[in-house]
Write an enzyme that holds these catalytic residues in place. Structure first.
Site, PDB file in Angstrom:
ATOM      1  N   ASP A 247      82.910 -83.159 -68.135  1.00  0.00           N
ATOM      2  CA  ASP A 247      83.557 -83.997 -67.122  1.00  0.00           C
ATOM      3  C   ASP A 247      82.719 -84.088 -65.860  1.00  0.00           C
ATOM      4  OD1 ASP A 247      83.836 -81.519 -66.024  1.00  0.00           O
ATOM      5  OD2 ASP A 247      86.017 -81.464 -66.041  1.00  0.00           O
TER       6      ASP A 247
ATOM      7  N   ASP B  64      80.356 -78.502 -65.257  1.00  0.00           N
ATOM      8  CA  ASP B  64      79.418 -78.552 -66.377  1.00  0.00           C
ATOM      9  C   ASP B  64      78.012 -78.947 -65.931  1.00  0.00           C
ATOM     10  OD1 ASP B  64      81.457 -77.981 -68.255  1.00  0.00           O
ATOM     11  OD2 ASP B  64      82.119 -80.061 -68.142  1.00  0.00           O
TER      12      ASP B  64
ATOM     13  N   ASP C 103      83.051 -79.877 -73.579  1.00  0.00           N
ATOM     14  CA  ASP C 103      83.894 -79.144 -72.642  1.00  0.00           C
ATOM     15  C   ASP C 103      85.341 -79.407 -73.070  1.00  0.00           C
ATOM     16  OD1 ASP C 103      84.737 -77.770 -70.280  1.00  0.00           O
ATOM     17  OD2 ASP C 103      85.099 -79.714 -69.353  1.00  0.00           O
TER      18      ASP C 103
END
Length: 750
Positions: A646, A650, A456
């Protein structure tokens, strides 16, 4: 070995439960008042012992589940307080011959020391007696027929018998005790074949001593018995020492809370109280060299705090008035007064310990396979030993029994059972020391096999903290008022961009944040709430007004604020790439991994960050479903994917990856669904974790190959009578010791 009765009864006091338990999350069909308790089982030696304890616990009404790990000797018990008390299920453990101590009990270190001391004494007695017996056996090996008179032979045998008695009745105690316990319970353990071998050898030699003219009088085997007992105890004692080292990180972490702390009285004086009596809001005084017992804020004083085992940060951190301190960290230099803001299971320390305890109880697939075959393997050993004795009996009954003894001793599958968990736990301990918590031991095997790693962007490749660099507002809307509205929504989110807006508001004005009603967060898109009409804060696609789009001039910005019909403001925030991001990506490429970037941010921003860190495959404007779809497309083509995020938007892709990593400071650890949690700010640990996982899998395979090859070579030699009992004992001890020492290599380096 057993827990003291009064101590066990004391644990029935509800106030004591928090020492070793925490409330269990309620299930739809379960009791609300359930607890997860972690205890250390004493007297265990193998996988069969773990099965015995699990079955004993599950037979107690009110115990909902029980997991026991043979390698760490730890157990997790889920029980209903309405149906059973700790003393009842601990009594069930004692009934089958084992002891139990709370995992964080202050007496655990002393109990482990006593266990090591007893093992050392047994080893010393066996070693001394072995040397003396070998001295008396030596003349029989070197003399020719007629050199020694029958009276002298008889005297040497009696002397050997006397010297063997301490070995049998003291040094062999653990083997006989475990075997008798399992016979009474009608179970088979790894100590049963060994104990049978010891009994047969001693009885056979005793008969030969008392009846030298009888059918078994040709030879005595006291030297073989004392030697293989000495070798077995050598292996056990060294395994005990090495096991304490491999589990050292977990033990060190779990025992970091002090037993007591100084708490301030209403009069202003301080009294020392048990840590479990400390409540939120209390003021405590922490002295140098003590650990902080709870999360809090420093009211007076300044110091250096060692948070290495919590964050992986090796350097002491300066902490002064107004700074936060976390439970489990060490106060290194000064006396500080702290107001407690979180205690017990709410602390970050408690959540870390919970993650590590659960990981230490899990059994990877390879370990489960070894455990499943251990019991039938042991039954096969007993059958093979009996068949060997039957085959050799017509030739020489004494030799037949010693062949059976060699088969019983050499085939004990200790090395097979230790092969996987010893390596996995050594690696997990190493990772923990560097700020990587393994929630699922199976993840190490999966991590070793990945070929693609997806990052990410925001909060992962870029710094978690960001700053506002540009603001654009609609006509008639001041930047200050727009920031007030944005912060009112953003305070309800943990996303790094939201936190940056709240921080900018706090730094720019002393005004309190406005109260917004009915706030909802759309994962990966933004927030909406009610304040004199509907407000939206987030991406351009999410916030675009129905009547008008977002102005072109604001298109470069990342965060937008709109009503249902109007655009109000947009903010551009800095994206500082993590200092070690470039080095991390290169290290991953050196490991032959394909590295991707999937971001919910604008494609231009995603490409810019990707170019900075050296990633060629980067995709922006991805919703959580887009990320999941791209990853699944790669998986459908055979890719084995790891995801690093994080832990916020996600969630779906972290859950769908073969193995997932999340930064622990992004979300509360209890809400994290990742396999590994990165507690520090370093990104390089991602590459180092992959490298260590691959090394771990190599060590596991080496252990399994060694255990299988050892049995394949030695069993035929024992069956055909070419392997004496003492050499069988040496082989068994060395095989287990080799597995543990080979696994210990995983605790070195990173």
């Amino acid at each position: 070995m057993h827990s003291d009765t009064s101590m066990v009864e004391l644990l029935d006091d509800r106030q004591e439960w928090l020492r070793f338990s925490q409330p269990h999350k309620p299930t739809p069909h379960g009791s609300d008042d359930c607890w997860d308790s972690h205890v250390v089982i004493q007297g265990m030696h193998c996988a069969a012992c773990a099965f015995t304890v699990e079955e004993a616990l599950m037979s107690v009404p009110g115990v909902q589940s029980a997991e026991v790990n043979a390698a760490t000797h730890r157990a997790k018990v889920v029980w209903s307080a309405a149906q059973v008390k700790p003393s009842a299920w601990m009594a069930a453990i004692a009934k089958v011959g084992y002891g139990a101590l709370p995992a964080a009990d202050s007496s655990l270190r002393q109990a482990r020391h006593e266990e090591s001391r007893r093992a050392l004494w047994r080893w010393l007695v066996a070693g001394f007696c072995m040397m003396q017996v070998m001295m008396y056996a030596y003349p029989a090996y070197v003399s020719r027929e007629g050199d020694i008179t029958p009276d002298m032979v008889f005297l040497l045998r009696w002397a050997s018998w006397v010297l063997t008695l301490p070995v049998v009745f003291f040094s062999c105690g653990p083997f006989f005790g475990n075997a008798l316990r399992d016979i009474r319970a009608r179970r088979v353990s790894m100590d049963l074949p060994v104990a049978l071998g010891m009994v047969i050898t001693f009885l056979l030699s005793s008969v030969a001593t008392f009846e030298p003219e009888g059918v078994f009088g040709a030879e005595v085997y006291y030297d073989s018995l004392t030697m293989f007992v000495f070798f077995l105890l050598t292996g056990r004692w060294l395994e005990l020492r090495v096991r304490d080292r491999t589990a050292g990180a977990l033990e060190a972490l779990m025992n970091r809370l002090p037993d007591s702390v100084e708490r301030q009285l209403p009069s202003g004086e301080f009294e020392r109280v048990a840590v479990r009596r400390v409540m939120v809001g209390d003021v405590i005084r922490v002295l140098p060299s003590e650990s902080f017992p709870a999360d809090g804020v420093i009211l007076q004083g300044q110091t250096l705090a060692d948070e290495a085992l919590l964050t992986g940060e090796s350097r002491p951190q300066a902490r002064g008035v107004g700074d936060t301190v976390v439970a489990g960290s060490h106060n290194l230099s000064g006396i500080v007064t702290v107001r407690v803001v979180q205690v017990g299971e709410g602390t970050q320390f408690s959540q870390i310990v919970s993650l590590m305890e659960n990981a230490s109880l899990q059994k990877p697939r390879l370990a489960q396979l070894a455990d499943r075959i251990a019991k039938p393997f042991l039954i096969g050993v007993l059958v093979l030993a009996a068949l060997s004795a039957v085959y050799w009996w017509p030739t020489n009954p004494g030799h037949a029994l010693m062949v059976a003894v060699a088969v019983l001793v050499v085939t004990c599958p200790c090395a097979l059972s230790l092969a996987t968990p010893a390596a996995m736990l050594a690696a997990a301990g190493n990772l923990a020391r560097h700020g990587v918590l393994v929630r699922n031991l199976q993840a190490l095997e999966s991590l070793a096999e990945i070929d693609t790693l997806i990052f990410d962007k925001t909060g992962t490749l870029t710094q978690d903290g960001q700053r506002v660099t540009q603001v654009m507002t609609a006509e008639g809307v001041t930047p200050e008022y727009a920031l007030d509205l944005a912060a009112a929504l953003a305070k309800h989110s943990l996303h790094p961009l939201s936190r940056a807006l709240v921080q900018a508001h706090d730094e720019a004005s002393g005004r309190s944040v406005l109260a917004v009603q009915d706030v909802n967060e759309m994962i990966g898109q933004g927030l909406e709430g009610q304040l004199d009409g509907r407000l939206r804060l987030g991406s351009a696609a999410f916030c675009a007004p129905k009547t008008k789009g977002i102005p072109d001039k604001a298109g470069v910005c990342q965060v937008h604020l709109c009503t249902e019909n109007e655009w109000l403001a947009s903010w551009q925030l800095s994206e500082d790439v993590r200092a070690d991001a470039v080095q991390t990506v290169q290290a991953l490429k050196d490991l032959n991994l394909d590295v991707w970037l999937l971001s919910g941010d604008r494609p231009e921003s995603a490409q810019h960050v990707a170019q900075q860190v050296g990633i060629t495959q980067a995709f922006g404007a991805c919703t959580p479903q887009d990320k999941l779809s791209r990853m699944q497309a790669a998986q459908s083509q055979g890719a084995r994917v790891a995801m690093v995020g994080d832990g916020l938007n996600d969630g779906p892709v972290l859950a769908g990856a073969h193995v997932s990593m999340a930064f622990g400071n992004a979300v509360p650890l209890a809400q994290s669904k990742s396999d590994l949690v990165l507690m520090g700010g370093s990104l390089l640990v991602v590459a180092q974790s992959v490298k260590l996982a691959r090394h771990t899998l190599r060590v596991v395979r080496q252990n399994l190959v060694w255990a299988a090859a050892y049995n394949a070579l030695c069993v035929p030699l024992a069956v055909v009578g070419l392997l004496p009992a003492w050499l069988a004992g040496l082989g068994m001890a060395l095989s287990s010791l080799w597995v543990v020492l080979n696994s210990l290599r995983l605790t070195k380096g990173f």
